[in-house]
Design an enzyme around this catalytic site. Structure first.
Site, PDB file in Angstrom:
ATOM      1  N   ALA A 257      36.702  38.915  42.655  1.00  0.00           N
ATOM      2  CA  ALA A 257      35.751  38.171  41.828  1.00  0.00           C
ATOM      3  C   ALA A 257      36.360  37.802  40.474  1.00  0.00           C
ATOM      4  O   ALA A 257      37.442  37.225  40.410  1.00  0.00           O
ATOM      5  CB  ALA A 257      34.462  38.971  41.680  1.00  0.00           C
ATOM      6  N   SER A 258      35.703  38.180  39.376  1.00  0.00           N
ATOM      7  CA  SER A 258      36.092  37.691  38.044  1.00  0.00           C
ATOM      8  C   SER A 258      37.369  38.313  37.486  1.00  0.00           C
ATOM      9  O   SER A 258      37.849  37.872  36.430  1.00  0.00           O
ATOM     10  CB  SER A 258      34.945  37.900  37.051  1.00  0.00           C
ATOM     11  OG  SER A 258      33.897  37.006  37.337  1.00  0.00           O
ATOM     12  N   ILE A 259      37.941  39.295  38.172  1.00  0.00           N
ATOM     13  CA  ILE A 259      39.278  39.750  37.761  1.00  0.00           C
ATOM     14  C   ILE A 259      40.272  38.604  37.959  1.00  0.00           C
ATOM     15  O   ILE A 259      41.342  38.583  37.352  1.00  0.00           O
ATOM     16  CB  ILE A 259      39.694  41.006  38.551  1.00  0.00           C
ATOM     17  CG1 ILE A 259      38.724  42.156  38.264  1.00  0.00           C
ATOM     18  CG2 ILE A 259      41.114  41.450  38.180  1.00  0.00           C
ATOM     19  CD1 ILE A 259      39.012  43.423  39.055  1.00  0.00           C
TER      20      ILE A 259
END
Length: 524
Positions: free
Chosen positions: A164-166
């Site tokens: 995801a947002s990593i």
């Protein structure tokens, strides 16, 4: 070299004098460890640690396996609660284990395992994978539960999940490199790199949107929800970032509630972008989702968490490197040594890829099909905990590398570049947490003597359809008051924790902090 028991009666296991008969019934097989662990787990006699070691020692020494027996007697066997219950440290780990207190490491792993198991049980996560690195050495990787519930496929250290947002932090290292090489200017208007992106106005005033705004979520670009634009108030535009998992998590909860209570009349029009199923062949087609929408805030004025802003950044990267973003990032993964990091494409065969799940009022279900091709840069990557640890160590090494280092090799980025990435942006403050450039940052702070000391923490969390993730870096402090001014001779120095799960709504940030805390005193 491998052995298993053909037949073991309970009387043999309960009577020590019968151990010889027990060992005589052992035959050679490649399934030595898996079969032995089943035996020792199922019988009370072998339930203590030292008896498990003794059982393996007897089995190994009977066949003259001196090396295996030597490992056991030196406590280089660690008990786990996963499907592979007894593992022996490989030659790869020999060097750092020789310098590590085995008792302190074993205790830290035991505590860490308990922390992860608790969060798994509390939220009913089908599978969780955790990895820990101390001073550049991976000291623990373990999978809990299942990567595929229906087919009973267990999680293990190489399980691949959505991060995801990593993805934003990984994209940031690409931007940082281009910035260092003077190929990209963070303060130039976006239109100089992406001419087809329209000029923006806020309250009838023309405004300038830059890459620096976008990497800090200060550009005013909307997130997934268009209805968000209907209410431009402080309560909606000032998003908390202390745990930015909640931003995308709210989208997931809204979608679940909508599906449980209503039927969509026009799925193509009303579908929330968090669950898009359409394939976007390139970054330019992804821009069509939002490029003509008005800004939520004036650029530089307020923090507004957005994944679409990173899609715009990927268009900037494409313009600078003159090749498709996906191609460029795949080359970057190879250069960084991220062997198990990929674009989240649905048609590509990716070994060890997990399935994804969500909870409803009826129980656990498969997460819906989605296509993340519209957000490679901001939330469309897959990876393993091992690759995330590798990436974390690259960042930490670059941060701590200086002229005093014994290692002559430079970091992938300059120390000053990482320092700017990990420096708080004032406008993004929420309590004691800030957003930097592609990273969340908790600055170090101590208000009173002998009281709580907040260490520097750099991290990013992620929430995707059917998945959660966190990568957390805690640089080692030194005698100097400011960790950023420490002159380390052997970087990287610090603790890195990565955790991935194949279920939505599992809060992993606090879990990672707790795990980092138990490994803080482990020396390598």
């Amino acid at each position: 070299m491998f052995c298993r028991a053909r037949y073991v009666s309970s009387s043999l296991l309960f009577h020590p004098k019968s151990k010889i008969r027990f060992l005589r019934q052992i035959t050679v097989t490649k399934f030595f460890y898996n079969n032995l662990q089943t035996i020792v787990k199922s019988k009370p006699y072998f339930q203590s640690h030292h008896r498990k070691y003794y059982a393996v020692f007897l089995c190994a020494s009977t066949f003259g396996l001196y090396e295996v027996a030597r490992y056991v007697t030196k406590n280089k066997i660690s008990e786990t609660e996963s499907d592979t219950d007894i593992t022996i440290v490989t030659q790869e780990g020999e060097n750092y284990l020789n310098r590590t207190s085995s008792s302190s490491l074993s205790l830290a792993i035991k505590k860490g395992r308990d922390i992860v198991q608790r969060i798994k049980d509390e939220f009913g996560a089908p599978g969780i994978v955790v990895g820990v690195s101390v001073n550049g050495h991976t000291v623990w990787q373990e999978g809990f539960g299942h990567a595929d519930v229906e087919n009973h496929v267990p999680c293990h250290k190489d399980t691949v999940m959505r991060i995801a947002s990593i993805s934003k932090s990984i994209t940031m290292i690409a931007i940082g490199k281009l910035w260092e090489e003077k190929k990209l200017d963070l303060d130039k208007p976006i239109q100089e790199y992406v001419p087809n992106f329209p000029e923006k106005y806020f309250e009838n005033e023309k405004v300038t949107l830059t890459c620096r705004h976008l990497v800090s979520h200060l550009g005013g670009i909307r997130h997934y929800d268009k209805p968000f634009l209907k209410s431009n108030t402080d309560s909606t535009s000032k998003q908390k970032i202390q745990d930015n998992e909640t931003v995308e998590n709210r989208n997931s909860e809204k979608i679940n509630e909508k599906k449980n209570n209503t039927k969509e009349e026009n799925p193509k029009k009303e579908e929330n972008e968090f669950e898009l199923k359409d394939y976007f062949p390139d970054v330019q087609s992804s821009l069509e989702l939002f490029k003509n929408d008005p800004l939520v805030n004036k650029p530089g004025s307020k923090f507004m968490y957005t994944t679409h802003g990173w899609t715009l950044l990927s268009a900037v990267v494409e313009a600078v490197v003159q090749e498709p973003f996906g191609v460029y990032m795949s080359k970057l993964f190879q250069e960084l040594g991220l062997k198990n990091t990929f674009l989240d494409t649905n048609d590509t065969i990716i070994y060890n890829r997990s399935r994804y799940y969500r909870h409803t009022k009826d129980g656990l279900i498969n997460a819906p099909y989605v296509d993340n091709s519209y957000k490679w840069a901001g939330g469309g990557l897959l990876s393993t905990v091992g690759d995330l640890l590798q990436f974390g160590n690259i960042m930490l090494y670059s941060f701590q590398h200086n002229s005093n280092n014994n290692n002559p090799l430079p970091g992938y980025l300059n120390s000053e570049t990482v320092n700017q990435m990990w420096s708080p942006v004032t406008e993004s403050q929420s309590n004691n947490c800030y957003y930097g450039l592609g990273w969340l940052v908790v600055p170090e702070n101590q208000r009173y003597g002998c009281c709580f000391q907040q260490k520097l923490i750099c991290f990013h969390t992620g929430s995707a359809v059917g998945a959660r993730s966190v990568l957390l870096i805690v640089p080692r402090s030194c005698d100097m008051k400011d960790t950023r001014k420490c002159k380390w001779t052997n970087p990287p120095q610090g603790v890195i924790v990565s955790v991935i799960a194949n279920l939505e709504n599992v809060p992993l940030r606090k879990t990672a902090l707790k795990v980092a805390g138990v490994f803080e005193d482990v020396t390598v």
